[in-house]
Design an enzyme around this catalytic site. Sequence first.
Site, PDB file in Angstrom:
ATOM      1  N   HIS A  53       0.859  -1.188   0.000  1.00  0.00           N
ATOM      2  CA  HIS A  53       0.000   0.000   0.000  1.00  0.00           C
ATOM      3  C   HIS A  53       0.896   1.239   0.000  1.00  0.00           C
ATOM      4  O   HIS A  53       2.049   1.185   0.450  1.00  0.00           O
ATOM      5  CB  HIS A  53      -0.897   0.011   1.233  1.00  0.00           C
ATOM      6  CG  HIS A  53      -2.004  -1.008   1.196  1.00  0.00           C
ATOM      7  ND1 HIS A  53      -3.067  -0.967   2.059  1.00  0.00           N
ATOM      8  CD2 HIS A  53      -2.194  -2.081   0.381  1.00  0.00           C
ATOM      9  CE1 HIS A  53      -3.884  -1.980   1.778  1.00  0.00           C
ATOM     10  NE2 HIS A  53      -3.380  -2.683   0.773  1.00  0.00           N
ATOM     11  N   GLU A  55       1.128   3.874   1.838  1.00  0.00           N
ATOM     12  CA  GLU A  55       1.713   4.288   3.121  1.00  0.00           C
ATOM     13  C   GLU A  55       2.862   3.368   3.531  1.00  0.00           C
ATOM     14  O   GLU A  55       3.904   3.837   4.005  1.00  0.00           O
ATOM     15  CB  GLU A  55       0.645   4.301   4.222  1.00  0.00           C
ATOM     16  CG  GLU A  55      -0.510   5.264   3.963  1.00  0.00           C
ATOM     17  CD  GLU A  55      -1.698   4.595   3.274  1.00  0.00           C
ATOM     18  OE1 GLU A  55      -1.479   3.718   2.409  1.00  0.00           O
ATOM     19  OE2 GLU A  55      -2.847   4.957   3.593  1.00  0.00           O
ATOM     20  N   CYS A  83      -5.827   2.365   5.714  1.00  0.00           N
ATOM     21  CA  CYS A  83      -6.520   1.128   6.080  1.00  0.00           C
ATOM     22  C   CYS A  83      -5.941   0.648   7.414  1.00  0.00           C
ATOM     23  O   CYS A  83      -4.932   1.188   7.886  1.00  0.00           O
ATOM     24  CB  CYS A  83      -6.328   0.079   4.980  1.00  0.00           C
ATOM     25  SG  CYS A  83      -4.691  -0.684   4.990  1.00  0.00           S
ATOM     26  N   CYS A  86      -2.141  -0.106   7.271  1.00  0.00           N
ATOM     27  CA  CYS A  86      -1.294   1.086   7.165  1.00  0.00           C
ATOM     28  C   CYS A  86      -1.346   1.911   8.447  1.00  0.00           C
ATOM     29  O   CYS A  86      -0.330   2.458   8.880  1.00  0.00           O
ATOM     30  CB  CYS A  86      -1.714   1.913   5.963  1.00  0.00           C
ATOM     31  SG  CYS A  86      -1.351   1.086   4.398  1.00  0.00           S
TER      32      CYS A  86
HETATM   33 ZN    ZN Z   1      -3.281   0.365   3.561  1.00  0.00          ZN
END
Ligand code: ZN
Length: 156
Positions: A53, A55, A83, A86
């Site tokens: 992801h 991040e 999310c 993250c």
């Molecule tokens: Zn994430």
Amino acid sequence: MSREDFMRQAIDLSGERMRAGLGGPFGAVIVKDGKVIAEGSNQVTSTSDPTAHAEVVAIRAACKVLDSFSLEGCEIYTSCEPCPMCLSAIYWARLDRIFYANGREDAAAIGFDDDHIYQEIPKALELREIPTERLLAGEAWLVFAEWQEKTDKIMY
Ligand SMILES: [Zn+2]
């Protein structure tokens, strides 16, 4: 640069990398002392890594730049509310502050249902969607006990 400038950079990144076919429409930058020290974009599909992801990619890059496992003194600007994975990574990295643009309801609206995972976390283990069982706790504890006694450990 203002906070909006940093966020615009994260948003621009999310669009550019998405158009380049690297992954979903997510971008993040990490700022220290008023300067961008690292950036990340979603690379899940292009690297076959479900943890890539924006991040997490940005955190890994920033830690490399600083040669440190702590990002204390840094802020993250992410084009979408983090999310749960993250968010956890942000806590582990000890970032000072989070700025986000799209909300988790916006992500859900285009098919990224992070909110589903947020709902799983507070549930009792036996009520979660992915079956979770405890095995060999006693044997695993022995290693924990050894860690407690270890004199040259680096706490993080
Ligand atoms: Zn994430």
